[in-house]
Design an enzyme around this catalytic site. Sequence first.
Site, PDB file in Angstrom:
ATOM      1  N   LYS A 184       0.857  -1.202   0.000  1.00 55.56           N
ATOM      2  CA  LYS A 184       0.000   0.000   0.000  1.00 55.56           C
ATOM      3  C   LYS A 184       0.887   1.244   0.000  1.00 55.56           C
ATOM      4  O   LYS A 184       1.895   1.294   0.689  1.00 55.56           O
ATOM      5  CB  LYS A 184      -0.931  -0.004   1.220  1.00 55.56           C
ATOM      6  CG  LYS A 184      -2.033  -1.062   1.098  1.00 55.56           C
ATOM      7  CD  LYS A 184      -3.030  -0.944   2.212  1.00 55.56           C
ATOM      8  CE  LYS A 184      -3.962  -2.147   2.240  1.00 55.56           C
ATOM      9  NZ  LYS A 184      -5.176  -2.001   1.465  1.00 55.56           N
ATOM     10  N   ASP A 237      -6.083 -13.584  10.989  1.00 61.30           N
ATOM     11  CA  ASP A 237      -6.365 -13.025   9.663  1.00 61.30           C
ATOM     12  C   ASP A 237      -5.696 -11.661   9.464  1.00 61.30           C
ATOM     13  O   ASP A 237      -5.270 -11.344   8.360  1.00 61.30           O
ATOM     14  CB  ASP A 237      -7.889 -12.899   9.503  1.00 61.30           C
ATOM     15  CG  ASP A 237      -8.303 -12.494   8.087  1.00 61.30           C
ATOM     16  OD1 ASP A 237      -7.803 -13.126   7.140  1.00 61.30           O
ATOM     17  OD2 ASP A 237      -9.108 -11.551   7.939  1.00 61.30           O
ATOM     18  N   HIS A 242      -0.748  -8.353   8.679  1.00 66.14           N
ATOM     19  CA  HIS A 242      -0.812  -6.935   8.312  1.00 66.14           C
ATOM     20  C   HIS A 242      -0.447  -6.004   9.470  1.00 66.14           C
ATOM     21  O   HIS A 242       0.373  -5.103   9.328  1.00 66.14           O
ATOM     22  CB  HIS A 242      -2.218  -6.560   7.833  1.00 66.14           C
ATOM     23  CG  HIS A 242      -2.741  -7.449   6.728  1.00 66.14           C
ATOM     24  ND1 HIS A 242      -1.930  -7.945   5.751  1.00 66.14           N
ATOM     25  CD2 HIS A 242      -3.981  -7.910   6.451  1.00 66.14           C
ATOM     26  CE1 HIS A 242      -2.653  -8.680   4.907  1.00 66.14           C
ATOM     27  NE2 HIS A 242      -3.901  -8.686   5.324  1.00 66.14           N
TER      28      HIS A 242
HETATM   29  C1  BG6 Z   1      -7.096  -9.811   3.962  1.00 65.35           C
HETATM   30  C2  BG6 Z   1      -7.979 -10.472   4.977  1.00 65.35           C
HETATM   31  O1  BG6 Z   1      -5.767 -10.231   4.132  1.00 65.35           O
HETATM   32  O2  BG6 Z   1      -7.165  -8.398   4.108  1.00 65.35           O
HETATM   33  C3  BG6 Z   1      -9.420  -9.981   4.830  1.00 65.35           C
HETATM   34  O3  BG6 Z   1      -7.930 -11.882   4.825  1.00 65.35           O
HETATM   35  C4  BG6 Z   1      -9.469  -8.475   4.872  1.00 65.35           C
HETATM   36  O4  BG6 Z   1     -10.250 -10.557   5.833  1.00 65.35           O
HETATM   37  C5  BG6 Z   1      -8.466  -7.865   3.900  1.00 65.35           C
HETATM   38  O5  BG6 Z   1     -10.791  -8.075   4.519  1.00 65.35           O
HETATM   39  C6  BG6 Z   1      -8.382  -6.364   4.073  1.00 65.35           C
HETATM   40  O6  BG6 Z   1      -7.612  -5.811   3.047  1.00 65.35           O
HETATM   41  P1  BG6 Z   1      -7.840  -4.304   2.562  1.00 65.35           P
HETATM   42  O7  BG6 Z   1      -6.765  -4.084   1.562  1.00 65.35           O
HETATM   43  O8  BG6 Z   1      -9.235  -4.248   1.990  1.00 65.35           O
HETATM   44  O9  BG6 Z   1      -7.713  -3.470   3.791  1.00 65.35           O
END
Ligand code: BG6
Length: 491
Positions: A184, A237, A242
């Site tokens: 990002k 998750d 993240h």
């Molecule tokens: C993914 C998760 O890795 O990231 C999802 O498995 C989540 O559950 C998604 O919705 C969120 O990504 P972003 O880019 O929409 O914030």
Amino acid sequence: MVARVVTVDPFDIVVFGATGDLARRKLLPALFERDLAGQIPAEARIIGVSRRPMPAADFRRFAGDAVDASDGIEDVEPARVAAFLDRLDYVAVDAVSDDGWAELAALLATGAHRVRVFYLAVGPDLFDPICSRIGAHQLVTEKTRVVVEKPVGKDLASAREVNAAVGKVFREEAVFRIDHYLGKETVQNLMALRFANALFEPVWNNAHIDHVQITVAESIGTAGRAGYYDTAGALRDMVQNHILQLLCLVAMEPPVTLDADAVRDEKLKVLKALEPINEANAAQLTVRGQYRAGASAGGAVPGYLEELGSGASETETFVALKAEISNWRWAGVPFYLRTGKRLASRVSEIVVAFRPIPHSVFDSHAGPIMANRLVIRLQPDEGVKLWLMIKDPGPGGMRLQHVPLDMSFASVFGVRNPDAYERLIMDVIRGNQTLFMRRDEVEAAWQWVGPILDAWRTTHEAPRPYTAGTWGPSAAIALIERDGRTWTDDA
Ligand code: BG6
């Protein structure tokens, strides 16, 4: 402003799981965007692979629909889409038998000297069988790379198994474990902000920073993935990957260069310095939640259990944590982390809250003096805000106001922000691993997350209910307010 485009080397990308959700929503649109930008050389090929036999024309149709349905791709000349679709081919290959592998090998042999990428957009149970067959069919060349999607395991032991299976066929320099948050725009801006400015680094420590908040809030529910989600939950998750990656980028020491290992060595040190959360302290430092029916985006939405179609599940759809990093720079600075589904709005941001000034020279008419705050907003409206105290303009004496120095990237630069996958796929082709997770990093993240999962399992505490469309269970507010702080409302 026009974005600079550097063409990558000729490549073949083989997408396993080519007719799946990730390929449709992210990979094919991302490749199309890069093609449109002129970054993909003429001879590059995209080879879709899945078990179901189908003519290449059907796969092209599927990809065309994926491109049409993708947000932000509008008003594109049909000829450009057709040129992209011409790059596509399709081979039916069975991950768990030898069916189709000879055909795939024959197709790849016609581009033996290109960069070759195997993109595993499939469940982790297929990583091992696919990698062993890639090895057995001798498809790994000097310029071959493999991309592994999360989840890499569901705990430390299974992550080690996945890493070992991939490692039997690919050397570590060829393995790209994707965490799309690292692609990002604003996440990379965090590195620019910290290391390309002299202003922040001297105050980036416990002498000047009071605490850090990282929020990744989603307004969507499980979005048709309830089956997978129920086996994972918010901690696995979102936090294991993240959020811990964001925490690492905020907290790491300046790397010597931006080379992959220099950056990843520093991130690893942060992960290893995280104070353990386990049975002894999980009740004080963590909050789990699960949404009940409520309202989101203006409409009524069902609760998690209804979405799942089951009356019983103890999977958390929300988690808040107080983490501490035990090292010289960060000792005593809490990192409050929270993420959840069906929250009040979609917002991802990092808030660096500075300490208050040591002494005020102003009298009481000036009003309260708020501490400075740096807010790095990942989505929506990517940008950076620095909250400062200034004098209220005009006459009337010295009255102070807290205002943001606001840099919204869309309005400042006026360029489209590429989707994370666009950048990351091009990095794979270039062989740049800086924005990908190394094996030891993934394992260190599991090492920290594992005891939290164990503690929850041992205490049998059910997740606290929260109404969809709110900011999660009230215990998450108490988690930070107990310390005399509050979740910021920059959200
Ligand atoms: C993914 C998760 O890795 O990231 C999802 O498995 C989540 O559950 C998604 O919705 C969120 O990504 P972003 O880019 O929409 O914030």
